[in-house]
Design a protein around this motif. Structure first.
Motif, PDB file in Angstrom:
ATOM      1  N   CYS A  90      15.750  11.399  62.049  1.00 50.42           N
ATOM      2  CA  CYS A  90      16.452  10.391  62.856  1.00 50.42           C
ATOM      3  C   CYS A  90      15.915  10.371  64.282  1.00 50.42           C
ATOM      4  O   CYS A  90      15.754   9.308  64.882  1.00 50.42           O
ATOM      5  CB  CYS A  90      17.959  10.673  62.877  1.00 50.42           C
ATOM      6  SG  CYS A  90      18.742  10.585  61.248  1.00 50.42           S
ATOM      7  N   HIS A  91      15.612  11.570  64.816  1.00 49.59           N
ATOM      8  CA  HIS A  91      15.132  11.689  66.203  1.00 49.59           C
ATOM      9  C   HIS A  91      13.772  11.021  66.399  1.00 49.59           C
ATOM     10  O   HIS A  91      13.405  10.704  67.529  1.00 49.59           O
ATOM     11  CB  HIS A  91      15.054  13.149  66.629  1.00 49.59           C
ATOM     12  CG  HIS A  91      16.369  13.712  67.041  1.00 49.59           C
ATOM     13  ND1 HIS A  91      16.837  13.670  68.331  1.00 49.59           N
ATOM     14  CD2 HIS A  91      17.342  14.323  66.321  1.00 49.59           C
ATOM     15  CE1 HIS A  91      18.022  14.231  68.393  1.00 49.59           C
ATOM     16  NE2 HIS A  91      18.359  14.638  67.180  1.00 49.59           N
ATOM     17  N   GLU A  92      13.029  10.818  65.315  1.00 55.71           N
ATOM     18  CA  GLU A  92      11.738  10.161  65.451  1.00 55.71           C
ATOM     19  C   GLU A  92      11.888   8.764  66.049  1.00 55.71           C
ATOM     20  O   GLU A  92      11.033   8.301  66.779  1.00 55.71           O
ATOM     21  CB  GLU A  92      11.015  10.092  64.101  1.00 55.71           C
ATOM     22  CG  GLU A  92      10.522  11.437  63.621  1.00 55.71           C
ATOM     23  CD  GLU A  92       9.866  11.378  62.248  1.00 55.71           C
ATOM     24  OE1 GLU A  92       9.586  10.266  61.748  1.00 55.71           O
ATOM     25  OE2 GLU A  92       9.640  12.458  61.669  1.00 55.71           O
ATOM     26  N   CYS A  93      13.000   8.083  65.742  1.00 55.27           N
ATOM     27  CA  CYS A  93      13.256   6.746  66.292  1.00 55.27           C
ATOM     28  C   CYS A  93      14.400   6.752  67.298  1.00 55.27           C
ATOM     29  O   CYS A  93      14.352   6.019  68.280  1.00 55.27           O
ATOM     30  CB  CYS A  93      13.593   5.758  65.172  1.00 55.27           C
ATOM     31  SG  CYS A  93      12.245   5.462  64.031  1.00 55.27           S
ATOM     32  N   HIS A  94      15.423   7.546  67.034  1.00 56.23           N
ATOM     33  CA  HIS A  94      16.628   7.555  67.852  1.00 56.23           C
ATOM     34  C   HIS A  94      16.608   8.758  68.791  1.00 56.23           C
ATOM     35  O   HIS A  94      17.243   9.774  68.536  1.00 56.23           O
ATOM     36  CB  HIS A  94      17.875   7.587  66.965  1.00 56.23           C
ATOM     37  CG  HIS A  94      17.954   6.447  66.003  1.00 56.23           C
ATOM     38  ND1 HIS A  94      18.359   5.182  66.380  1.00 56.23           N
ATOM     39  CD2 HIS A  94      17.685   6.370  64.676  1.00 56.23           C
ATOM     40  CE1 HIS A  94      18.333   4.374  65.325  1.00 56.23           C
ATOM     41  NE2 HIS A  94      17.934   5.070  64.289  1.00 56.23           N
ATOM     42  N   LYS A  95      15.876   8.633  69.885  1.00 58.89           N
ATOM     43  CA  LYS A  95      15.692   9.750  70.821  1.00 58.89           C
ATOM     44  C   LYS A  95      17.016  10.180  71.463  1.00 58.89           C
ATOM     45  O   LYS A  95      17.156  11.316  71.892  1.00 58.89           O
ATOM     46  CB  LYS A  95      14.704   9.370  71.926  1.00 58.89           C
ATOM     47  CG  LYS A  95      13.412   8.788  71.446  1.00 58.89           C
ATOM     48  CD  LYS A  95      12.596   9.774  70.652  1.00 58.89           C
ATOM     49  CE  LYS A  95      11.242   9.165  70.297  1.00 58.89           C
ATOM     50  NZ  LYS A  95      10.584   9.831  69.218  1.00 58.89           N
ATOM     51  N   GLU A  96      17.972   9.271  71.506  1.00 63.63           N
ATOM     52  CA  GLU A  96      19.228   9.568  72.203  1.00 63.63           C
ATOM     53  C   GLU A  96      20.178  10.423  71.373  1.00 63.63           C
ATOM     54  O   GLU A  96      21.173  10.913  71.883  1.00 63.63           O
ATOM     55  CB  GLU A  96      19.943   8.261  72.600  1.00 63.63           C
ATOM     56  CG  GLU A  96      20.561   7.469  71.474  1.00 63.63           C
ATOM     57  CD  GLU A  96      19.585   6.658  70.619  1.00 63.63           C
ATOM     58  OE1 GLU A  96      20.024   6.016  69.650  1.00 63.63           O
ATOM     59  OE2 GLU A  96      18.367   6.684  70.947  1.00 63.63           O
TER      60      GLU A  96
END
Length: 198
Positions: free
Chosen positions: A191-197
């Protein structure tokens, strides 16, 4: 005439060999005999599923090792057979070592014969399955009970290229059927690959 007979004989022997191999590879014990996956095999046939492979096998007994690892389509299946043939020769020569990773990684194509579209066989609460994308997304959200926050229910994820097995690993035991055999430890980095927040 003798050369033609030899060719016919070779084709017949080859055909019989491939037919026997195709039948044999459907026996999970055949796979485990060389690949030394006794623990994974025990989980596959366990009464209570503790991993995704076992869950699939419980739902449909013919789903075993080859169902996922045999390769979807003739070309991939041939690649699997060739690799297995080279491994067999290496084993007979005393030079075989159990691989530490899959040399032919699972692709979405191996999941899609049973899971395309992902929810095609599910019914919505209001009636039978509706094949339209809108109904599919709605059914996903409804059946997961997360009000549209399911990964597959979010329309924008339709363009994301993450293979099925990155989120749904088959042989890990750190999740359960209620969580679709997905763990936060596995999925959060994806998920962090796209959703850095997050």
């Amino acid at each position: 005439m003798g050369g033609g007979g030899a060719v016919v004989g070779a084709l017949l022997c080859g055909t019989l060999f491939l037919a026997a191999l195709s039948a044999t590879e459907r026996d999970n014990r055949f796979c485990v005999a060389c690949h030394l996956h006794d623990e994974k095999f025990s989980r596959l046939i366990a009464v209570t599923a503790t991993d995704l492979a076992g869950f699939h096998h419980q739902r449909k007994a013919e789903v075993g090792c080859i169902a996922c690892h045999g390769g979807a389509g003739a070309a991939r299946h041939l690649q699997v057979w060739l690799l297995a043939g080279f491994d067999t020769l290496a084993f007979l020569a005393g030079a075989y070592a159990e691989p530490t990773h899959m040399r032919l990684p699972l692709r979405d194509a191996e999941c899609q014969p049973c899971h395309t579209p992902i929810l095609s066989a599910r019914a919505t609460a209001s009636g039978p399955a509706d094949p339209t994308p809108e109904a599919t997304f709605a059914a996903e959200a409804e059946t997961e009970g997360r009000g549209g926050t399911s990964y597959h229910a979010i329309r924008e994820h339709g363009t994301v290229r993450i293979t099925c097995v990155r989120c749904h690993p088959s042989h890990t035991t750190d999740s359960n059927a209620a969580n679709r055999f997905i763990t936060k430890a596995t999925v959060r980095p994806l998920c962090h690959e796209c959703h850095k927040e997050l």
